[in-house]
Design an enzyme around this catalytic site. Structure first.
Site, PDB file in Angstrom:
ATOM      1  N   LYS A 176      22.806  56.918  18.053  1.00 25.16           N
ATOM      2  CA  LYS A 176      23.840  55.873  17.982  1.00 25.16           C
ATOM      3  C   LYS A 176      23.209  54.503  18.221  1.00 25.16           C
ATOM      4  CE  LYS A 176      27.540  58.992  19.308  1.00 25.16           C
ATOM      5  NZ  LYS A 176      28.262  59.661  20.387  1.00 25.16           N
TER       6      LYS A 176
ATOM      7  N   GLN B  44      30.039  59.027  26.402  1.00 27.36           N
ATOM      8  CA  GLN B  44      29.604  60.271  25.763  1.00 27.36           C
ATOM      9  C   GLN B  44      30.201  61.478  26.494  1.00 27.36           C
ATOM     10  OE1 GLN B  44      27.605  60.469  22.890  1.00 27.36           O
ATOM     11  NE2 GLN B  44      28.124  62.637  22.996  1.00 27.36           N
TER      12      GLN B  44
ATOM     13  N   ASP C  73      36.019  55.444  20.024  1.00 28.17           N
ATOM     14  CA  ASP C  73      36.131  56.894  19.777  1.00 28.17           C
ATOM     15  C   ASP C  73      37.573  57.272  19.424  1.00 28.17           C
ATOM     16  OD1 ASP C  73      33.971  58.571  19.666  1.00 28.17           O
ATOM     17  OD2 ASP C  73      33.820  58.873  21.834  1.00 28.17           O
TER      18      ASP C  73
END
Ligand code: NDP
Length: 299
Positions: free
Chosen positions: A57, A101, A124
């Site tokens: 990422k 994460q 997200d």
């Protein structure tokens, strides 16, 4: 003799490169106005798979010209300290997207942590506000994996209106948002799960079949309607011929023999996920600055 049927392979790797190119071009336009989109990624602990994802990422964020802020915290980090970091990131004008994460270590309450992120920076799309906005058809930030699937489907079909879509899997991160997005594009949507009766028959009703199950090669060709489009979200590691291989939730060879189009694993949905994370960060940045969101990069 007729030639054997060959499904169109939907190349997620090439598509993701195109999306990154579009993002990069818009980031360059923003740079001319002195704006640099910033993505903060928070990793708690040392899960090896998560470390790889976070590294990828970070690399791709920088490659498209955005700022990448990585926060690597000890596995024993307290909830209070993590919440404190998120408060700082929420308040930081250089940060337009925040990603924590998952999975988090067991002593941390994931729902509490995710819902402490400013919804406008929740790239997200897991914050309860964004889940609600998606469910009610309002402007939101959409989970990256289903967004990538939707982009590939729109690219392949144009309009999805009126198509029968079956999503196998009802998780909050893939199955449910995928179903909402397909409904938003006017598909007739069925969500199947582990308690579904006669899954094969349900799947055979699909013009669009999305597999997000987490079971290696469970969806076989006899479950696919001839000509259907098959999107395989699954990523499963299996030992075969003494080697570790990545396979999807779809049995590729048998499904490709009947499908009209299919995504491979690897090289299908997987590469689209990070590309959509970058797209969401760009979207969040444009909204933060009151600028129009580039077309084609959102739901
Ligand atoms: P979850 O384990 O959270 O959900 C799996 C779903 O599949 C559940 O709803 C479950 O039903 C259903 N299911 C399990 N067994 C069966 C069965 N025998 N028949 C029908 N349905 C079944 O998984 P995720 O949604 O998080 O992930 C799904 C897959 O996608 C995984 O392989 C994962 O690795 C992959 N993935 C890939 C990403 C990418 O970037 N490409 C990103 C995220 C995930 P029930 O609710 O009844 O238990």
């Amino acid at each position: 003799m007729t030639a054997p049927h060959a499904a169109t392979v939907i190349d997620g790797k090439a598509f993701a490169a195109r999306v990154r190119g579009q993002v990069q071009a818009h980031v360059a336009q923003l740079a001319a106005q002195g704006i640099v989109p910033g993505l903060a990624v928070v990793l708690v602990g040392e899960d090896p798979a998560s470390q790889v994802y976070v590294r990828n990422k970070g690399t791709q964020t920088v490659e498209v010209g955005m700022a990448s802020f990585e926060h690597k915290l000890d596995a024993a980090t307290s909830e209070a300290d993590l919440l404190d970091l998120i408060r700082q990131l929420n308040a930081d004008p250089a940060v337009h997207g925040i990603l924590v994460q998952l999975p988090l270590p067991g002593h941390l309450n994931s729902d509490l942590i995710i819902n402490s992120i400013d919804p406008a920076k929740d790239v997200d799309g897991f914050h309860i506000s964004n889940v609600g906005l998606l469910g009610t058809g309002q402007k939101s930030l959409v989970p990256c994996t289903p967004l990538g699937c939707l982009m590939m489907l729109r690219d392949h079909h144009g309009s999805l209106a009126g198509m029968n879509a079956v999503v196998v899997g009802r998780s909050n991160i893939v199955g449910k948002p995928m179903a909402q997005l397909l409904l938003g594009d006017s598909c007739t949507v069925t969500i199947a799960h582990s308690r579904t009766r006669d899954l094969a028959a349900v799947c055979r009703g699909a013009d669009i079949l999305v597999a997000a199950v987490g079971r290696a090669e469970m969806i076989t060709g006899d479950m696919v309607r001839p000509g259907a489009t098959v999107i395989d979200v699954g990523i499963n590691r299996v030992e075969r011929d003494g080697r570790t291989r990545l396979v999807g939730d779809v049995h590729y060879a048998s499904a490709a023999a009947v499908a009209g189009a299919i995504t491979p694993v690897p090289g299908g949905v997987g590469p689209m996920t990070i590309a959509c994370l970058l797209a969401n960060t760009l979207t969040a940045c444009c909204r933060a600055h009151g600028l129009p969101v580039p077309e084609g990069l959102t739901a």
